[in-house]
Design a protein around this motif. Sequence first.
Motif, mmCIF file in Angstrom:
data_model
loop_
_atom_site.group_PDB
_atom_site.id
_atom_site.type_symbol
_atom_site.label_atom_id
_atom_site.label_comp_id
_atom_site.label_asym_id
_atom_site.label_seq_id
_atom_site.Cartn_x
_atom_site.Cartn_y
_atom_site.Cartn_z
ATOM 1 N N ALA A 82 1.189 -0.865 -0.484
ATOM 2 C CA ALA A 82 -0.283 -0.152 -0.265
ATOM 3 C C ALA A 82 0.794 1.535 -0.284
ATOM 4 N N THR A 83 1.871 1.707 0.402
ATOM 5 C CA THR A 83 3.153 2.083 0.270
ATOM 6 C C THR A 83 3.212 2.832 -0.749
ATOM 7 N N TRP A 84 3.423 2.039 -1.757
ATOM 8 C CA TRP A 84 3.206 2.820 -3.404
ATOM 9 C C TRP A 84 2.649 2.131 -4.027
ATOM 10 N N ALA A 85 0.716 2.668 -3.909
ATOM 11 C CA ALA A 85 0.118 2.169 -4.494
ATOM 12 C C ALA A 85 -0.313 3.539 -5.282
ATOM 13 N N VAL A 86 0.328 5.117 -4.915
ATOM 14 C CA VAL A 86 -0.320 6.213 -5.341
ATOM 15 C C VAL A 86 0.467 5.693 -7.037
ATOM 16 N N LEU A 87 1.538 5.281 -7.088
ATOM 17 C CA LEU A 87 2.311 5.439 -8.005
ATOM 18 C C LEU A 87 1.580 4.138 -9.925
ATOM 19 N N ALA A 88 0.790 3.574 -9.323
ATOM 20 C CA ALA A 88 -0.283 3.513 -9.955
ATOM 21 C C ALA A 88 0.189 1.917 -10.958
ATOM 22 N N ASP A 89 1.177 0.871 -10.524
ATOM 23 C CA ASP A 89 2.086 0.187 -11.363
ATOM 24 C C ASP A 89 1.841 -0.882 -11.085
ATOM 25 N N ASP A 90 1.336 -1.837 -11.118
ATOM 26 C CA ASP A 90 1.848 -3.635 -10.845
ATOM 27 C C ASP A 90 2.819 -4.353 -10.909
ATOM 28 N N GLU A 91 3.830 -3.743 -11.768
ATOM 29 C CA GLU A 91 5.090 -4.159 -11.981
ATOM 30 C C GLU A 91 5.945 -4.175 -10.988
ATOM 31 N N LEU A 92 6.284 -2.904 -10.748
ATOM 32 C CA LEU A 92 6.316 -2.247 -9.497
ATOM 33 C C LEU A 92 5.682 -2.818 -7.958
ATOM 34 N N LEU A 93 4.920 -3.065 -8.178
ATOM 35 C CA LEU A 93 4.430 -3.777 -6.439
ATOM 36 C C LEU A 93 4.815 -4.888 -6.343
ATOM 37 N N ARG A 94 4.760 -5.796 -7.469
ATOM 38 C CA ARG A 94 4.939 -7.922 -7.726
ATOM 39 C C ARG A 94 6.745 -7.470 -7.227
ATOM 40 N N SER A 95 7.829 -6.327 -7.710
ATOM 41 C CA SER A 95 8.895 -6.499 -7.572
ATOM 42 C C SER A 95 9.173 -6.356 -6.009
ATOM 43 N N LEU A 96 8.737 -4.925 -5.531
ATOM 44 C CA LEU A 96 8.682 -5.102 -4.456
ATOM 45 C C LEU A 96 8.049 -5.970 -3.284
ATOM 46 N N THR A 97 8.064 -6.789 -3.452
ATOM 47 C CA THR A 97 7.604 -8.145 -2.340
ATOM 48 C C THR A 97 8.854 -8.515 -2.943
ATOM 49 N N SER A 98 9.308 -9.199 -3.790
ATOM 50 C CA SER A 98 9.956 -9.801 -3.648
ATOM 51 C C SER A 98 12.157 -8.866 -2.924
#
Length: 488
Positions: A82-98
């Motif tokens: 949720a921290t980076w949801a404002v950037l609206a980039d699904d690929e980025l959110l998936r990478s941040l999990t890794s």
Amino acid sequence: MVARPGPGVPLQGDVMTVRRDCGRAARGCRRMRGLAVLAVSAALAACAIEPVTPAVPDMPERFRHAGPWREAAPAMPQTGGATWAVLADDELLRSLTSVAANNQDLAQAQARHRQAVAAANGARATLWPRVDASAAASRSGGGAEAAARRYVAGLDLAWTPDVWGRAGAEADAAQFDVRAQQAAVGGARLLVEAEYARQYLRIRVLDAQTRMLRATEEAYARSLALTRNQYDVGLVARSDVLLAETQLAAVRVQLREQESARAALEHALAVLLGLAPADFRLAPVADVPAPPSVPAGLPSALLERRPDVVQAADDAHAANLRVGVAQRAWFPDFTLQASGGWQSATLGQWLSAPARVWSIGPALAATLFDGGARAAGLERAQAVADEAAARYRQRVLAAMQEVEDALAAIVTLDDVIARQEEVVALAAEAERLMRNQYAAGMVSFLDVAVAQNTTLAARRDLLDRVGARLDATVALIAATGGGWERGL
């Protein structure tokens, strides 16, 4: 006739009564003395100077570029998708999990947190009794004496009640250390996530610039072909052909530079993911995401989640508690001890009653002279607390500065981007007109080249500023402790 004792000589029964009364009086006196000692010691403990929690610097009513804000009281941080949801980039959110699962800096912070938990458990364990078991067998002798055997086994119980609260204060300080390290884990995660998001968005900007350069390369190739055709029929000079070839070669150089810069950013992403650079590739991504808007009136609750502010506050609390621990070093320690076991020359007699031994009783220990060691320890603890308090206040001030800087950059870049888009539109229109005039033979290719270079520079500047705006957005997300969507 039984002779009675003379005056002043008590009877036997009276003697026992007197002894019993005197024993009770003596025990009463001992109890009174013990209570007096406890009362005096408790009074000394009550008179000890308790540390004061450092005050946070006053929050401004309004930041220069957004507000209003209220005074912050740090709370435990939260980071994650949720921290980076404002950037609206699904690929980025998936990478941040890794990143959260594999980053080695974050793994170090988590290990330090486990160390703090173990230290806190150790500090809390001092409040409980300690039981030791021992067993030994020995054979001794010398000279004309026959050799003797000795078998010993026993249990020892010792407990030091926390009369003055010293062990409890140290345990509480260790618990604040745990909280501080927990905040440090959140801070490490926020930092590595912010760094990954920053590098990832820079790659997206580079990819957009690469697409723009490839389109420019195609346009320049068409211009070169047109110029060569005109040169072949004698309409333009050889210099126009050389100028067109120079332009095309320059764009191809820029493309190679883009590839090198992108590779370096990919390597940085690989390390953040805990991978070797050779094992990571990021496919070219889509268009650059639109920078999210920042709502007016961000609440100060966002600053309260900043992990570094939380960590500094908990460090200050722990340091203050340890001042109290150092102040109580002058108080004596009461220890209750008990031991029991068996001693015998043969194993067969080990469990018989004559072989059993035991002891029980309290002990009081106090240091009368230490050459100033306790005073030095107190001075050091107070200095550490002062340092932690100053670091806490400085961290809050730095947090406010970082928010101000990010907001100022965003406000400025939003205006700059809007104006730069106008520049791009004007340059593109001027280039279009210049190409038409060149095709009609009204201007030289030099005029076309100037217009094309102006358009290219304007477009690159626009993408650079969009990247700077995204960079400022990442900085604001980190500065506010993880974005603003959950804080509104």
